[in-house]
Motif scaffolding. Structure first.
Motif, mmCIF file in Angstrom:
data_model
loop_
_atom_site.group_PDB
_atom_site.id
_atom_site.type_symbol
_atom_site.label_atom_id
_atom_site.label_comp_id
_atom_site.label_asym_id
_atom_site.label_seq_id
_atom_site.Cartn_x
_atom_site.Cartn_y
_atom_site.Cartn_z
ATOM 1 N N THR B 41 4.251 2.327 2.376
ATOM 2 C CA THR B 41 4.550 3.624 2.996
ATOM 3 C C THR B 41 5.668 4.338 2.250
ATOM 4 O OG1 THR B 41 3.826 2.829 5.147
ATOM 5 C CG2 THR B 41 5.238 4.747 5.144
ATOM 6 N N GLN B 85 -0.235 7.499 9.426
ATOM 7 C CA GLN B 85 -0.626 6.226 10.041
ATOM 8 C C GLN B 85 -0.982 6.404 11.518
ATOM 9 O OE1 GLN B 85 1.937 3.169 8.659
ATOM 10 N NE2 GLN B 85 0.984 1.549 9.832
ATOM 11 N N ASP B 162 -2.200 7.165 4.908
ATOM 12 C CA ASP B 162 -1.386 5.983 5.183
ATOM 13 C C ASP B 162 -2.120 5.132 6.205
ATOM 14 O OD1 ASP B 162 0.600 4.169 5.206
ATOM 15 O OD2 ASP B 162 2.116 5.437 6.152
ATOM 16 N N GLU B 163 -2.630 4.000 5.748
ATOM 17 C CA GLU B 163 -3.380 3.082 6.607
ATOM 18 C C GLU B 163 -4.359 3.815 7.518
ATOM 19 O OE1 GLU B 163 -1.394 -0.221 7.900
ATOM 20 O OE2 GLU B 163 -0.079 -0.218 6.170
#
Ligand SMILES: Nc1ncnc2c1ncn2[C@@H]1O[C@H](COP(=O)(O)OP(=O)(O)OP(=O)(O)O)[C@@H](O)[C@H]1O
Ligand SMILES: [Mg+2]
Lengths: 248, 257
Positions: B41, B85, B162-163
């Motif tokens: 991240t 995320q 992000d993820e």
């Protein structure tokens, strides 16, 4: 001390970022209307209710405490008016609003921070402080004075209601005479001016604490407590300073 | 193409990223993989400019991000879309308003046009029915899709995720992965994805870099990931494989009962 200076620096920087010309006026006005509506809808009733009751109680208390026949009865109305116009409707009301509105703002912005909503705005190239905080500051500066005027009216009405209860010989007519006795309309302007300053204090400090949250939901709670404490202190401080500047 | 050169980033003296250099190619899904806490991240946030590196360069098709002036930075920002995320949808706005937000801010088109564009993006992610719902009223997978729609509203050249499938069930994960992959191909975007999900790695890992404790350990493609002899990478891949098997066995046992 060091931390206080650092916070002051951060606060100043945030305000500089906030108080700039909005990218899109249409979006700005939309936000502004939203903020005013939220504040009005949320706080109007509580302001009115508190003011009526406190107005009533102030009048009752004074009349209970003035039992000397040497003091004329219209003093009750006069004193009630002075307390409500000078201090209660502006300073005390804003302390109450700092608790209600301040914690609300801090937790709203804080939540946006920890859930990366603020990052999402920044990454789009939007000035998040300007978009989120400026309408709140302006909205409060416009509408808190309106609430203060409501509070003055209803507070006085509460006092009048108490005068009908016939405590210690207080009569509606003497109360009314007292209300008009030596009336200085400057005091109303003075009170409203104070409330504008308080509005800025509440909105900007609460936003600052929310905007700088680091961590998670727990820290949002802490930030909103801190926001209330800090803005209350600043309101009291500003009250002393303004009273000194304008009335002495 | 996004290129990072010798990125170093530390927090309070603790080095999180140690001399990372990598190339992320245009029209491909570029993956950054690594364990939780390895610095994925932080790397992504450094690339998009939410964090400032201590040293190093970040080149967006040759433009160095680190030294840009505010005005140029804002122009570049409009070419970037990001999927966070936790989706990071604005919860005071409906899904449609969320997707329209970047358009409202930066496009000079009339309202009807902006709305049309937003609806087009929502249709692209298969979510037109949720347009008037609030983020709190839709599921996690729908939130991710709405966030993708918002990220592509301004037709970005660079997409960052992000993820994208954290907190989603395997099937929905797959859908999201495919969606990101297809969009990347359709619009020839440079897409950078953070993940520790081995399914995604096998599914959409066109280029992969593996980060361990802030150091770039390995780079390659999804075909090479299994056959590599890199010890750290094997540990990572095997661990997630094992994890999946354990889950499977658990699931079977539960069914028997
Ligand atoms: N703002 C910050 N200040 C200080 N340390 C930080 C900050 N952000 C991240 N870190 C540290 O950097 C390290 C890497 O964090 P990062 O969030 O990049 O991990 P990650 O690889 O994304 O993990 P995950 O898969 O769990 O999301 C962690 O040890 C974290 O504590
Ligand atoms: Mg992460």
């Amino acid at each position: 001390m060091n931390e206080a200076l650092q916070r002051l620096g951060e606060y100043t920087l945030l305000m500089r970022k906030t108080l700039s010309i909005p990218t899109r006026w249409s979006m700005f006005f939309k936000q502004l209307i939203k903020e005013i509506y939220k504040l009005g809808a949320d706080s109007l009733w509580i302001v009115i209710i508190i003011s009526i009751f406190i107005g009533t109680v102030i009048a009752m208390q004074i009349s209970l405490n003035i039992s000397s026949p040497l003091i004329p009865k219209f003093t009750i109305g006069y004193t009630t008016r002075e307390i409500i116009l000078l201090e209660f409707s502006s300073s005390i009301m804003c302390l109450i609003l700092a608790g209600k509105v301040g914690s609300n703002i801090a937790s709203e912005i804080g939540t946006m921070r920890v859930t990366e909503q603020i990052d999402a705005m920044e990454i789009m190239g939007v000035n998040s402080a300007n978009f989120l905080i400026f309408p709140k500051i302006l909205g409060l500066m416009i509408f808190i004075p309106v609430l203060v005027i409501f509070s003055m009216f209803t507070g006085i009405l509460g006092g009048i209601a108490a005068s009908y209860a016939d405590i210690n010989g207080m009569t509606p007519s003497s109360f009314e005479y007292g209300l008009q006795y030596y009336f200085n309309s400057f005091y109303i302007g003075y009170s409203i001016l104070k409330s504008v300053v308080y509005a800025f204090i509440i909105a900007s400090i609460a936003s600052y604490f929310g905007y700088n949250v680091k961590g998670g939901a727990l820290d949002v709670g802490k930030a909103s407590t801190n926001a209330v404490v800090m803005s209350s202190i600043m309101i009291l401080l500003a009250d002393v300073i303004m009273t000194h500047l304008m009335l002495t | 193409m996004v290129e990072v050169k010798h990125i170093i980033k530390s927090f309070d003296g603790r080095v999180i990223l140690n001399d990372i250099s990598a190339i992320f190619e245009t029209g491909k899904t570029n993956l950054i993989i690594g364990q939780s806490g390895s610095g994925k991240t932080v790397l992504l946030k450094t690339i998009i400019g939410l964090l400032r590196p201590d040293s190093g360069q970040i080149l967006y098709d040759g433009r160095n991000f680190v030294g840009l002036k505010k005005r140029e930075l804002n122009v570049l920002r409009r070419e970037m879309g990001m999927l966070f995320q936790g989706s990071a949808l604005f919860d005071s706005m409906t899904v449609l308003e969320n997707v329209m937000f970047p358009l409202d801010m930066f496009s000079s088109d009339p309202y009807k046009e902006r709305e049309k564009r937003a609806m087009f993006c929502l249709e692209r992610v298969n979510l037109p029915d949720a347009a008037h719902l609030y983020p709190s009223e839709i599921s996690g997978g729908m939130m991710k899709r709405a966030a993708i729609a918002r990220a592509i509203a301004l037709n970005p050249m660079y997409l960052f995720c992000d993820e994208p499938n954290s907190g989603l069930d395997p099937k929905t994960s797959l859908l999201i992965d495919d969606l990101i992959h297809d969009i990347t191909k359709d619009y020839k975007m440079t897409t950078i994805i953070n993940t520790h999900d081995m399914n995604s790695v096998m599914n959409i890992g066109e280029t992969i870099i593996f980060i361990k404790e802030g150091v770039l350990e390995w780079r390659g493609t999804s075909d090479e990931v299994i056959s590599s002899n890199n010890k750290a990478l094997n540990d990572f891949v095997f661990a997630s494989d094992l994890f999946r098997k354990v889950k499977e066995i658990e699931g079977q046992e539960q069914e028997k009962k």
